[in-house]
Design a protein around this motif. Structure first.
Motif, short mmCIF file in Angstrom:
data_model
loop_
_atom_site.label_atom_id
_atom_site.label_comp_id
_atom_site.label_asym_id
_atom_site.label_seq_id
_atom_site.Cartn_x
_atom_site.Cartn_y
_atom_site.Cartn_z
N THR A 197 -7.64 3.69 1.67
CA THR A 197 -8.08 2.30 1.53
C THR A 197 -8.46 1.78 2.91
O THR A 197 -7.65 1.83 3.84
CB THR A 197 -6.94 1.43 0.96
N ARG A 242 -0.81 4.39 -0.97
CA ARG A 242 -2.14 4.60 -0.38
C ARG A 242 -2.03 5.02 1.08
O ARG A 242 -1.01 4.85 1.72
CB ARG A 242 -2.96 3.30 -0.41
N ASN A 295 -8.71 7.01 -4.88
CA ASN A 295 -7.48 6.41 -5.40
C ASN A 295 -6.37 6.41 -4.37
O ASN A 295 -5.20 6.21 -4.69
CB ASN A 295 -7.01 7.14 -6.65
N SER A 296 -6.71 6.69 -3.11
CA SER A 296 -5.68 6.75 -2.07
C SER A 296 -6.18 6.06 -0.79
O SER A 296 -5.66 5.00 -0.41
CB SER A 296 -5.33 8.22 -1.80
N ASP A 302 -7.00 -0.17 -10.63
CA ASP A 302 -5.85 -0.44 -9.75
C ASP A 302 -6.10 -0.03 -8.29
O ASP A 302 -5.16 0.13 -7.52
CB ASP A 302 -4.61 0.29 -10.29
N TRP A 303 -7.36 0.19 -7.91
CA TRP A 303 -7.62 0.57 -6.50
C TRP A 303 -9.02 0.17 -6.07
O TRP A 303 -9.99 0.50 -6.72
CB TRP A 303 -7.44 2.09 -6.35
N TYR A 306 0.83 -1.22 0.00
CA TYR A 306 0.00 0.00 0.00
C TYR A 306 0.86 1.26 0.00
O TYR A 306 0.45 2.29 0.54
CB TYR A 306 -0.95 -0.01 1.21
#
Ligand code: GDG
Length: 466
Positions: free
Chosen positions: A298, A261, A295-296, A335-336, A258
């Motif tokens: 999580t 992220r 997109n960051s 991709d996320w 990660y």
């Protein structure tokens, strides 16, 4: 030194590292005094008839100098005492969920029967100056049953879950019996001051108890000492686990996986008291309101399976599956994925690495006696770059952990705002809040909890038995 006798619904081998929870807490005192730990084996008696369990013996097993003593339950007793009264009446009501309670009179009868059975099977194992410590909502009437058999020992009770306000308590058809039973103890310990206040008000309102001092209640011709004994964790053991191989491996792997992220973490039993759907609403609000989190941010939500035989838990499971799917569908990219939802148990040794790799922990129960995950998260952090705790004001832990970011989990926008604040909090502020939190959980750790409760029990002035 008096021998300690611990009684709880389940027992565990205190030598096994996976035992966790209560085992860690009472291990030292049991070992120092050559004590006894008594409870249900977790097994059902071969013959389904309740007679079989009533006549079957107790399994007694020495574990070092500690004696583990367990009994089996009949299927009928398991269904009425454990699934029924404990988990379908007392658990929901004590967590303020009258809507989920199932007041079936068979459950109350089974609960009483099993508490009598516990008392009968424990009696032959007792010595006159044993200190008896009974744990949690499964065993509220146990002291009264022991007193009825002539036991005059000091008996303490600790409630791990919240004590609700008087009028919620009064909705339980058998509440007067439960309260009278509590007065058969010498000391009743609660997680927070709010719980003690609720209990005192309840005893005053419903039993016309006198309150000679804030720690003493007089009713039913007995004096009951009450107090807040907030449970802690073994901070040193947790720090050690964070630096052991599996903890470090987990940390390294998470950081790599990660790297781009910001990790948010929830670790809970899948239980309706933990506010999991509300947490997901707040996370969805975060993504909607703060586009920079897309997109960051999580969210890893571990929801370990729990009480799958109790109906209310099925509905929660379905709700979680669908909410996580909807958020990932609405916001996910190739991709996320915003939510990683894991409905499985994660090995205890790996948890500290997971905590340490997370920027924010979301501990947002709707009601919780204490909540140990909040304390474990603090203990596992790197003091030079600590993550931030977002904590529900309705967890018992909120009375102690004032430097966390406090939220009302029912307030979706307010919680999303607090999460954003935690994600963007400057390093200096994180360090100073973490320092204060860590020193408090260190001072009031699990050893403090156990020894303070037992000291109070040892020194309580005893009334004549009921
Ligand atoms: C009751 C009260 C009170 C969770 N998932 C996994 C896992 N856990 C561990 C945590 C923590 C424990 O379970 C949960 O403790 P909590 O305090 O959060 O909650 P309850 O189980 O509801 O406990 C509570 C407590 O009693 C003590 O008095 O604080 O208020 O409700 O230790 O780490 N452990 C592992 N895998 C998981 O997936 N290994």
């Amino acid at each position: 030194m008096s021998r300690l006798v611990v009684v709880s619904n389940r027992t565990a081998d205190p030598r096994k590292p996976a035992a966790g929870g209560l085992a860690v807490a009472v291990k030292e005192s049991l070992q120092q005094t050559g004590g006894v730990w008594f409870g249900w084996s977790g097994r059902l008696a071969e013959d389904a008839g309740s007679e079989a369990a009533h006549t079957a013996g107790t399994h007694v097993q020495p574990v070092g100098n500690v004696t583990l003593a367990t009994l089996d339950l009949s299927r009928e007793d398991y269904e009425t005492y454990y699934l029924g009264y404990a988990n379908d009446v007392l658990w929901p009501v004590f967590h303020y969920r009258l809507d989920l309670a199932n007041f079936d009179t068979r459950f109350a009868a089974g609960y009483r029967r099993v508490n009598q059975l516990f008392a009968q099977k424990l009696l032959p194992l007792l010595k006159p100056d044993d200190l008896i410590w009974v744990h949690d909502y499964h065993l509220i009437p146990l002291a009264a049953e022991l007193r009825a058999l002539g036991v005059g020992n000091r008996i303490g009770f600790f409630l791990h879950i919240p004590m609700p306000p008087p009028l919620i308590m009064a909705a339980i058809p058998e509440h007067e019996w439960l309260m009278r039973s509590l007065f058969a103890y010498d000391l009743a310990g609660f997680q927070s001051q709010a719980d003690v206040t609720h209990f005192s008000h309840y005893a005053e309102a419903e039993a016309h108890a006198e309150v000679p001092s804030p720690e003493r209640l007089r009713a039913f011709n007995r004096t009951l000492r009450v107090g807040a004994y907030p449970i802690g964790i073994d901070v040193d053991e947790f720090v050690r686990l964070a630096h052991a191989k599996e903890g470090l491996d987990m940390f390294g792997w998470m950081r790599e996986e990660y790297a781009r992220r910001q990790l948010l973490l929830g670790v809970d039993r899948l239980d309706y008291s933990k506010g999991l759907p509300q947490r997901l609403y707040a996370f969805r609000e975060l993504l909607a309101r703060y586009p920079e989190t897309r997109n960051s941010a999580t969210l890893i939500q571990i929801a370990s399976p729990s009480r799958e035989d109790v109906g209310a838990y099925d509905e929660l499971r379905r709700q979680m599956d669908s909410l996580c799917g909807a958020i990932n569908g609405d916001y996910g990219e190739l991709d996320w994925m915003p939510v990683r939802y894991i409905h499985r148990n994660v090995a205890r040794r790996r948890l500290p690495g997971l905590y340490r790799a997370s920027r924010v922990a979301l501990v947002t129960p709707l009601r919780d006696g204490m909540n140990l995950v909040a304390k474990e998260f603090i203990a596992a952090q790197d003091p030079a770059d600590p993550g931030m705790l977002v904590l529900s004001r309705f967890a018992g832990a909120a009375e102690q952990l004032k430097e966390a970011l406090m939220v009302n989990p029912y307030d979706t926008q307010g919680t999303a705002q607090a999460i954003q604040r935690a994600l963007t909090m400057p390093l200096e502020e994180r360090i100073s809040r973490h320092e204060a939190l860590l020193s408090r959980i260190r001072k009031l750790d699990v050893h403090w909890w156990c020894s303070t409760f037992l000291q109070a029990l040892k020194h309580v002035e005893q009334d004549m038995p009921l």
